[in-house]
Design a protein around this motif. Structure first.
Motif, short mmCIF file in Angstrom:
data_model
loop_
_atom_site.label_atom_id
_atom_site.label_comp_id
_atom_site.label_asym_id
_atom_site.label_seq_id
_atom_site.Cartn_x
_atom_site.Cartn_y
_atom_site.Cartn_z
N VAL A 20 2.39 89.05 0.70
CA VAL A 20 2.87 90.43 0.85
C VAL A 20 4.34 90.49 0.45
N SER A 21 4.67 91.43 -0.41
CA SER A 21 6.07 91.60 -0.82
C SER A 21 6.72 92.71 0.01
N HIS A 22 8.02 92.58 0.21
CA HIS A 22 8.81 93.56 0.96
C HIS A 22 10.13 93.78 0.23
N ARG A 23 10.68 94.97 0.38
CA ARG A 23 12.00 95.23 -0.19
C ARG A 23 13.07 94.44 0.56
N ASP A 24 12.84 94.18 1.83
CA ASP A 24 13.76 93.36 2.62
C ASP A 24 13.39 91.89 2.44
N PRO A 25 14.21 91.11 1.76
CA PRO A 25 13.87 89.70 1.51
C PRO A 25 13.62 88.91 2.78
N ALA A 26 14.25 89.30 3.89
CA ALA A 26 14.08 88.56 5.14
C ALA A 26 12.66 88.65 5.68
N ARG A 27 11.91 89.64 5.22
CA ARG A 27 10.54 89.83 5.73
C ARG A 27 9.49 89.11 4.89
N HIS A 68 0.04 90.34 -11.26
CA HIS A 68 1.05 90.00 -10.25
C HIS A 68 0.41 89.38 -9.01
N ILE A 69 1.18 88.50 -8.40
CA ILE A 69 0.74 87.71 -7.26
C ILE A 69 0.85 88.49 -5.96
N ASP A 70 1.85 89.35 -5.85
CA ASP A 70 2.14 90.00 -4.57
C ASP A 70 1.22 91.18 -4.31
N VAL A 71 1.10 91.52 -3.03
CA VAL A 71 0.28 92.65 -2.60
C VAL A 71 1.10 93.49 -1.63
N GLY A 95 4.03 88.06 -12.18
CA GLY A 95 5.16 88.44 -11.34
C GLY A 95 4.86 88.27 -9.87
N ALA A 96 5.91 88.29 -9.06
CA ALA A 96 5.75 88.07 -7.62
C ALA A 96 6.40 89.18 -6.79
N ASP A 97 6.89 90.23 -7.44
CA ASP A 97 7.52 91.32 -6.69
C ASP A 97 7.28 92.67 -7.36
N GLU A 98 6.13 92.80 -7.99
CA GLU A 98 5.80 94.05 -8.70
C GLU A 98 5.75 95.23 -7.75
N GLU A 99 5.23 95.00 -6.55
CA GLU A 99 5.02 96.10 -5.62
C GLU A 99 6.33 96.66 -5.06
N VAL A 100 7.43 95.95 -5.27
CA VAL A 100 8.73 96.46 -4.80
C VAL A 100 9.70 96.62 -5.97
N SER A 101 9.15 96.69 -7.19
CA SER A 101 9.98 96.88 -8.40
C SER A 101 11.10 95.84 -8.45
N GLY A 102 10.72 94.58 -8.28
CA GLY A 102 11.70 93.50 -8.23
C GLY A 102 12.14 93.01 -9.59
#
Length: 443
Positions: free
Chosen positions: A23-30, A82-85, A144-151
Motif C-alpha cells: 500500500v502506498s501513502h503520500r506520507d512516507p512514514a506510513r 505498478h507494484i503499489d495499491v 513503478g512503486a508509487d503510482e497511486e500517490v503520483s510519486g
C-alpha cells in the motif's frame, strides 16, 4: 508442464503477489517498506528466468526497470505496470489481501489495479524466455512503486531511459479494458485503448474566520462560505465538448448500436450538440467523456463539535479534458465560486496528455485485441484516470493505455473501491494477449 498445471501456477503466482500489502501513502512514514521488499523477493522467486536474463535497473525506492535485449534496438517498446495499491476501504466479500478464488475470480486489492497486469506481463515474458524466444525489438519493463500517490518512480524511469538514449517506439501502460456493459444499447465488449488521458489537478479551497464558541455563531463563517462555494461549483459544470478520440470511439461502436442510437453514434461529428447532451444524460461515466470534471473530495473544519471553525477547507480534484487547460479550469472555478474571500491553492497541476497517433503502433495493439478477443470492438478513447504513462510522453510520441482483461461494469466500479476482483479466465487471456503482442513486434 501441462497446460492445466501451467495455468494453476500462473494463478498461484498472482495470488502470492496480491497477498503482499504493498500500500502506498503520500506520507512516507506510513509506508510498509518491508512489504515492498517482500514483493520483490517473491517476484524474483516467481519469475526466475526474467530475473536471470533481463538486465535490472533499480530506479527509486522499490521501482525497477528491466531490459530484455531484442534482435534490434531500433524501435524499443516499454510495457508498464505498478507494484503499489491503494488502501483498503469498505466491506469486502472476501479478505482484500486474501487473494481467494471464488465464483471463478481472484479477489483482492490490486487484482485489477495493477498487479494483474504486472504479473500477466511477467508471465508472458517468462514463457517466451522458456521457449527460447528473442523479441524483435528491445523490450523494457517499467514497474513503478508509487503510482497511486503520483510519486517519483515514473519521472525517474523516464530520466534513466533518456540518459541511456532510449526513445521508445511505443509505451503501453494500464488503462482501458475489454469493457463489457460500457454503453447502454451496446452488447459487444469494447476494447478501449487510451490514446490520451485527462490532466489531473488538485486544489484546496480555504475560508478563514475568527472562530469561537459554538454558542455564539456569526453569519457567513468559514464553514458556511465553503459550503456555499461547494454548492455553486456543483451547479456550474464546465462546458462539454467532444475531442477527436471520443468521436472516433463512438463512430466505431455505432455499428453495434440499435437504431436510432447507432445513427447518433455514427454521425457524432455532425450531431455533436445533440450527442453531447445524450451522453451527459446517460450518467456520470458517460458525462465524464465530454467535459472537464470537478469533484469536491475532502473537507475539514472545526476540531470539535462545540468550536466554530477558524478555518474551513475543501479539496477539489479536477480531471482536465483534452482541449481544455488547467488555467481555464481554475478560472472557471474562481468565477463559479464568486467569492474573493475563498483562497484557492494549487496542490498539483497536470495538463492533459498529448493525443497519441493511431498509426502502425496503435494498429499492432488493435490487431492483437482482435486476435485475442474476437468479439470485441477495438477503439480509442480519452482515459479519465491518471497513469504513470503521462510522464513518458516526454520521450515518446506513442503512449497508450490498455489493460487486456475483460471487465464488467461492476468490476470497473470496484477499482479503488471494495470487492476488487479479476476473473481467472480473464487473467489467463491477458497473459496470452501480452505474449501475442510481444511475438508480433515487427523487425
Amino acid at each position: 508442464m501441462s497446460g492445466s498445471s501451467h495455468t494453476d501456477a500462473a494463478v498461484a503466482r498472482l495470488q502470492e503477489l496480491v497477498r503482499i500489502p504493498t500500500v502506498s501513502h503520500r506520507d512516507p512514514a506510513r509506508i510498509d517498506r518491508q512489504a515492498f521488499d517482500d514483493f520483490h523477493t517473491a517476484l524474483a522467486d516467481c519469475f526466475p528466468l526474467l530475473h536471470q536474463h533481463l538486465e535490472r535497473i533499480d530506479i527509486h525506492e522499490h521501482a525497477v526497470l528491466f531490459r530484455w535485449p531484442g534482435a534490434s534496438s531500433a524501435r524499443p517498446v516499454v510495457l508498464m505496470a505498478h507494484i503499489d495499491v491503494v488502501p483498503v476501504e469498505g466491506t469486502w466479500q472476501h479478505p482484500p489481501f486474501g487473494a481467494e478464488i471464488a465464483d471463478g475470480a481472484i479477489w483482492g486489492r490490486g487484482t485489477l489495479d495493477d498487479k494483474g497486469s504486472l504479473v500477466a506481463i511477467c508471465e508472458a515474458v517468462e514463457r517466451l524466455l522458456a521457449d527460447g524466444v528473442t523479441p524483435a525489438q528491445d523490450v523494457w519493463l517499467s514497474f513503478g512503486a508509487d503510482e497511486e500517490v503520483s510519486g517519483d518512480s515514473a519521472p525517474l524511469a523516464v530520466a534513466e531511459l533518456r540518459k541511456r538514449g532510449v526513445t521508445p517506439w511505443f509505451v503501453l501502460d494500464e488503462g482501458g479494458a475489454i469493457a463489457h456493459q460500457a454503453f447502454p444499447g451496446i452488447t459487444a465488449p469494447i476494447g478501449v485503448v487510451g490514446v490520451t488521458e485527462k490532466g489531473v489537478t488538485s486544489l484546496e479551497l480555504t475560508a478563514q474566520g475568527r472562530g469561537g464558541h459554538a454558542s455564539t455563531p456569526a453569519r457567513n463563517g468559514p464553514t458556511a462560505r465553503i459550503a456555499r462555494a461547494i454548492t455553486r461549483l456543483d451547479s456550474a459544470p464546465m462546458r462539454p465538448h467532444l475531442p477527436p478520440p471520443t468521436l472516433e470511439l463512438f463512430r466505431r461502436i455505432g455499428a453495434q448500436a440499435p437504431a436510432p442510437l447507432g445513427a447518433l453514434f455514427s454521425h457524432g461529428t455532425r450531431l455533436s450538440p445533440l450527442f453531447t447532451r445524450a451522453l451527459i444524460a446517460a450518467g456520470p461515466e458517460a458525462a465524464a467523456l465530454v467535459r472537464t470534471t470537478i469533484a469536491v473530495t475532502t473537507l475539514s473544519g472545526s476540531p470539535a463539535l462545540n468550536v466554530i471553525a477558524g478555518q474551513a477547507s475543501a479539496g477539489v480534484n479536477i480531471r482536465v479534458m483534452v482541449g481544455d487547460t488547467v488555467d481555464e479550469a481554475i478560472a472557471h472555478i474562481r468565477k463559479a465560486i464568486a467569492d474573493d474571500s475563498i483562497e484557492i491553492a494549487v496542490v498539483e497541476r497536470n495538463e492533459p496528455s498529448p493525443v497519441s497517433p493511431m498509426d502502425d503502433a496503435f494498429s499492432l495493439i488493435e490487431s492483437t485485441i482482435t486476435e485475442q478477443f474476437s468479439d470485441a470492438v477495438p477503439a480509442p478513447y480519452v482515459m479519465m484516470a491518471a497513469t504513470d504513462s503521462r510522464f513518458f510522453t516526454e520521450i515518446c510520441d506513442r503512449v497508450y493505455r490498455f489493460t487486456p482483461f475483460r471487465m464488467t461494469k461492476q468490476q470497473r466500479e470496484a477499482i479503488h473501491s471494495y470487492d476488487e476482483h479479476l476473473g481467472v479466465d480473464a487473467f489467463l487471456d491477458g497473459i496470452a494477449w501480452y505474449r501475442r503482442l510481444l511475438e508480433g513486434l515487427p523487425a
